[in-house]
Design a protein around this motif. Structure first.
Motif, mmCIF file in Angstrom:
data_model
loop_
_atom_site.group_PDB
_atom_site.id
_atom_site.type_symbol
_atom_site.label_atom_id
_atom_site.label_comp_id
_atom_site.label_asym_id
_atom_site.label_seq_id
_atom_site.Cartn_x
_atom_site.Cartn_y
_atom_site.Cartn_z
ATOM 1 N N ASP A 28 -17.196 7.627 6.471
ATOM 2 C CA ASP A 28 -18.306 6.725 6.743
ATOM 3 C C ASP A 28 -17.846 5.289 6.517
ATOM 4 O O ASP A 28 -17.202 4.975 5.517
ATOM 5 N N GLU A 29 -18.171 4.406 7.453
ATOM 6 C CA GLU A 29 -17.708 3.025 7.364
ATOM 7 C C GLU A 29 -18.264 2.311 6.138
ATOM 8 O O GLU A 29 -17.614 1.412 5.588
ATOM 9 N N GLU A 30 -19.454 2.669 5.701
ATOM 10 C CA GLU A 30 -20.071 1.979 4.566
ATOM 11 C C GLU A 30 -19.672 2.594 3.230
ATOM 12 O O GLU A 30 -19.300 1.888 2.301
ATOM 13 N N THR A 31 -19.755 3.915 3.136
ATOM 14 C CA THR A 31 -19.499 4.580 1.855
ATOM 15 C C THR A 31 -18.067 5.062 1.710
ATOM 16 O O THR A 31 -17.636 5.389 0.606
#
Length: 272
Positions: free
Chosen positions: A175-178
């Motif tokens: 995931d790009e955010e997490t």
């Protein structure tokens, strides 16, 4: 992406024929056959631990015994042929043609040994000269699952051995955010919970992707003891993380080393 599929070649003699496991109703379990370790436990040979940086150093490598990882980790018996294939794959000067050729050879060796871990039963056949031969036949009801994309490199090696085997797919990306592993796609044979699963992923680095893939299989009622993970290279940390999370899983690989050839997928598919 295509879902699982089979080649449609009818052959009841094939060990991986597209049939359900015939021991489910009886509850009979087949003991897992053991692969000889590349290093003997009596020789006190150890493999390096994971390093804090990306390159190995004689000063900070701490030995870790294979027994520390557990008997679930099995290495192909090491010989000069396997060692040369490992060397060519790791060599940055290797051409893509040679890389794919050697990778396919190594994949075939791992797949063949993975098939050797599947349950079998004794049988008697009649030879062309009329004699009875006492042999074995593999139980039906196996399938492959590749973790996309690099795991797809191992699919042809499995099909070369099992013409009509079904192969499922799992797509997992960070995931790009997490930065955590996230499942984007999963498709299996509808009766995957009845089958022995050959999970294919060539490089075990952190183990996070495989752990997430096994969780998806468990959600589809596959028992970890029925999963055989086929890989080419593994780090001690990656193998240990997977086994700590799923103690009943079996991992089959050719090498345990602190630095895994993480360029494998890019080189194999020509996207580097």
């Amino acid at each position: 992406w295509p879902a699982y599929y089979d080649s449609g070649v009818p052959d009841d003699r094939m060990p991986c024929h597209n049939q359900q496991v015939n021991t489910v109703s009886s509850g009979q379990e087949h003991p897992m056959k053991q692969v000889r370790f590349a290093t003997s436990s009596s020789s006190n040979v150890s493999v390096p631990a994971v390093l804090s940086n990306s390159e190995p150093s004689d000063d900070n490598i701490q030995p870790v015994s294979l027994e520390d990882v557990g008997p679930q980790l099995k290495l192909l018996p090491l010989n000069d042929q396997i060692r040369e294939l490992q060397t060519i794959i790791r060599d940055k000067t290797t051409s893509r043609g040679d890389f794919v050729f050697c990778a396919d050879r190594l994949i075939r060796l791992v797949v063949e040994e993975g098939l050797n871990q599947l349950p079998y039963s004794e049988c008697t056949v009649t030879t062309p000269t009329g004699y009875k031969y006492e042999g074995v036949k593999f139980e039906r009801g196996n399938c492959g699952v590749s973790i996309m994309r690099s795991g797809e490199a191992m699919e042809q090696g499995l099909r070369d051995c099992c013409r009509s085997i079904r192969i499922g797919k799992i797509l997992i990306q960070s995931d790009e955010e997490t930065q955590k592993a996230k499942v984007y796609y999963a498709k299996f044979p509808p009766d995957v919970y009845r089958r022995k699963v050959l999970l294919m992923y060539p490089i075990l680095s952190t183990g996070n992707t495989v752990i997430e893939a096994v969780r998806v299989l468990i959600e589809h009622r596959v028992q970890p003891k029925h999963i055989i993970l086929l890989s080419l290279f593994s780090t001690p940390h990656g193998a240990k993380s997977i086994i700590q999370e799923f103690p009943d899983i079996t991992i089959l690989t050719t090498e345990v080393h602190p630095v895994a050839p993480t360029h494998f997928g890019q080189r194999y598919f020509g996207t580097d």
